[in-house]
Design a protein around this motif. Structure first.
Motif, PDB file in Angstrom:
ATOM      1  N   GLU A 209      44.833  61.810  22.406  1.00 14.00           N
ATOM      2  CA  GLU A 209      43.958  61.082  23.046  1.00 14.00           C
ATOM      3  C   GLU A 209      43.930  61.095  24.557  1.00 14.00           C
ATOM      4  N   VAL A 210      45.187  61.046  25.221  1.00 13.19           N
ATOM      5  CA  VAL A 210      45.656  60.995  26.570  1.00 13.19           C
ATOM      6  C   VAL A 210      45.029  62.318  27.106  1.00 13.19           C
ATOM      7  N   ALA A 211      45.438  63.597  26.247  1.00 16.81           N
ATOM      8  CA  ALA A 211      44.966  64.823  26.802  1.00 16.81           C
ATOM      9  C   ALA A 211      43.385  64.848  27.053  1.00 16.81           C
ATOM     10  N   ARG A 212      42.635  64.286  25.845  1.00 17.03           N
ATOM     11  CA  ARG A 212      41.279  64.457  25.789  1.00 17.03           C
ATOM     12  C   ARG A 212      40.635  63.664  27.201  1.00 17.03           C
ATOM     13  N   LEU A 213      41.394  62.326  27.429  1.00 16.04           N
ATOM     14  CA  LEU A 213      40.831  61.594  28.444  1.00 16.04           C
ATOM     15  C   LEU A 213      41.020  62.517  29.872  1.00 16.04           C
TER      16      LEU A 213
END
Ligand code: DC
Length: 225
Positions: A209-213
């Motif tokens: 999720e962090v990477a996508r953000l």
């Protein structure tokens, strides 16, 4: 499309490495783990009795050392003077030694120069403690990634467990706090959030999720440039 310099800083166990690697993969960028450079140097210094060596000796050693971060079959491998030290640099003792060696200004000077050389053309996701503040103060996108100390220690502990290192959770929490203190309180290039860094708290977030953000933020930057 502009190739960005993406700086990700944060404390131990914040998930920087996993996230930075994934962001680099999604964008087709180079991933640079600067902590691995401090670790490799600490590994080289240790057998020589790092505590006894002077700061000048260690800075000279840094200048005489060749550290290579190579991407092999999608995984990053670290070479120290031609030797593969990818696994050897991950033990808890090397972690402590790396944060001790990282306070020496002469050592930092050498490694920062190398990090700038590697990242200057862009298309890079670089993670560490001082990337957005010192290495690339003009980075296109800066992220300060953090999480609660307990969650960070637990992540580190799980990593050690998976590798078969016998270390208990209490001891890992202590070590994380020790390293935090050293990284934050040191005079030279302490760990701190750059004013223009986006603060991301990963306590309750998966690395994906962090990477996508971060990828979304990068795409937004590119659209504006
Ligand atoms: O990210 P890491 O845990 O592998 O880093 C190991 C040590 O290296 C860390 O305790 C502090 C130091 N370090 C640093 O001072 N500056 C960086 N840019 C990266 C790491």
């Amino acid at each position: 499309m502009k190739k960005l310099i993406i700086a990700i800083d944060g404390p131990v166990g914040s998930g920087k490495s996993t996230v930075a690697r994934r962001v680099a993969e999604m964008l087709g960028y180079i991933y640079v783990d600067t902590g691995a450079m401090y670790r490799a140097l600490a590994l080289k210094a240790r057998p020589k009795g790092m505590v006894l060596d002077s700061d000048d000796d260690l800075a000279r050693m840094a200048a005489d050392t060749h550290i290579d971060l190579r991407n092999e079959n999608g995984a990053q491998r670290i070479y120290l003077d031609g030797l593969d030290v990818t696994s050897a640099i991950r033990g808890p003792e090397v972690s402590q030694a790396a944060s001790k060696i990282a306070v020496i200004p002469g050592v930092r000077r050498v490694l920062v120069a190398e990090q700038r050389r590697v990242g200057q053309l862009g298309g890079v996701v670089m993670e560490g403690r001082d990337i957005g503040t010192i290495v690339f103060p003009d980075a296109d996108l800066k992220i300060y990634l953090t999480a609660s100390a307990e969650v960070r220690a637990e992540r580190r502990w799980r990593e050690h467990q998976q590798k078969g290192d016998s270390i208990n959770l209490e001891r890992t929490i202590e070590e994380v706090r020790d390293r935090d203190r050293r990284d934050i309180e040191r005079e030279n290039s302490p760990l701190k959030r750059a004013e223009d860094a986006v603060l991301v708290d990963s306590t309750a977030m998966e690395a994906e999720e962090v990477a996508r953000l971060i990828v979304l933020l990068a795409q937004e930057k590119q659209a504006k440039s």
